[in-house]
Design an enzyme around this catalytic site. Structure first.
Site: not given
Ligand code: NVA
Ligand code: CP
Length: 303
Positions: A132, A219, A287, A259, A129, A102
């Site tokens: 997800q 989101d 997930r 998400c 993502h 990530r």
């Molecule tokens: N758009 C959000 C998704 C988190 C799972 C982020 O990137 O922070």
């Molecule tokens: N939806 C998601 O990816 O959650 P986290 O940021 O908690 O991993």
């Protein structure tokens, strides 16, 4: 499947393979049937951003499959002190059987795959993502029976979630509509691809996008890394909220998806969130199952 870098790399048949295996693994887990497909294998999990779901579901998934997962915070890795990704990739390939990462830049994920020699899985970047959205597709299919012909609407920022939902939705035969303020549209190349390959619209008119939707997705307004823009974004996105008023325009039995983490009172009201909590937490649970399928198909002998 060698890697999961972005959904654009997967064919519709490969997406279906993931979803079918995910369903099977979920069913088997609920019925006490274990699969040690990754016995003795180790997944490294590099995190440059926070996570609850991604970290816990990957770690648990590896354990279920007979392997182990190693949490690698970029604060502690030499990456944080400037060791190049191409060296990190080659070193970690000598120890591990797969890497989940990530991070911010999609290029880093692509470079890990380019320089390393083990499967790389994208646990989210600023661009996309994919894990997800595989769980999201699994959840919609579970609730609706099929994906083909459904209308999926995303309300909010044209961010990583929007980008992956467009690609995943179009590849599985759904109509995809995005409602976002001007200047906050999803990736231009993805929108161009979607318009050429399926039924896709992007508008700043929320009512038009939500009309007759089978699933309405939202989101956060400010993603990880955009904390400084939070105040400005709260103004821009004020009306881009999933609430009962807009849900009245969708199909009577439309799903609401998120998400997570969610900000009640911002992108979704507490009322709408709680009304659809079963769907949202099924989505979070999936997930685990969808990623177990990805792990097996990339790192396992099934590949
Ligand atoms: N758009 C959000 C998704 C988190 C799972 C982020 O990137 O922070
Ligand atoms: N939806 C998601 O990816 O959650 P986290 O940021 O908690 O991993």
């Amino acid at each position: 499947m060698n890697h999961l870098l972005k959904l654009g790399d997967l064919s519709p048949a490969e997406i279906e393979e993931v979803l079918n295996l995910a369903d099977q693994l979920k069913y088997d887990q609920k019925h006490g049937v274990d699969h040690r497909y990754l016995k003795g294998k180790t997944l490294g999990m590099i995190f440059q951003k926070s996570s609850t779901r991604t970290r816990v579901s990957f770690e648990t998934g590896m354990y279920h499959l007979g392997g182990q997962a190693m949490f690698l915070s970029s604060r502690d890795l030499q990456i944080g002190r400037g060791e190049p990704i191409e060296d990190t990739a080659r070193v970690l390939s000598r120890y591990l059987d797969g890497i989940m990462i990530r991070t911010f830049a999609q290029q880093e994920v692509e470079d890990l795959a380019k320089y390393g020699s083990i499967p790389i899985i994208n646990g989210s970047t600023d661009y996309c993502h994919p894990c997800q959205v595989l769980a999201d597709l699994m959840t919609i299919r579970e609730h609706k029976g099929a994906l083909q012909g459904l209308k999926l609407t995303f309300v909010g920022d044209g961010n990583n979630m929007a980008n992956s939902l467009i690609v995943g939705g179009i590849k599985t035969g759904m109509e995809v509509a995005v409602a976002c303020p001007k200047g906050y549209e999803p990736d231009a190349d993805i929108m161009k691809w979607a318009a050429a390959n399926g039924k896709f619209t992007c508008t700043d008119d929320i009512a038009a996008a939500v009309k007759d939707a089978d699933a309405v997705y939202t989101d956060v307004w400010a993603s990880m890394g955009q904390e400084e823009e939070k105040a400005e974004r709260e103004k821009v996105f004020k009306s881009y909220q999933v609430n009962e008023e807009f849900m009245a325009l969708a199909h009577k039995d439309a799903m609401v998806m998120h998400c997570l983490p969610a900000h009640r009172g911002e992108e979704i009201t507490a009322e709408t969130f709680e009304k659809h909590a079963d769907e949202i937490f099924d989505e979070a649970e999936n997930r685990l199952h969808a990623q177990k399928a990805v792990l097996v198909l990339t790192m396992g002998d099934k590949k």
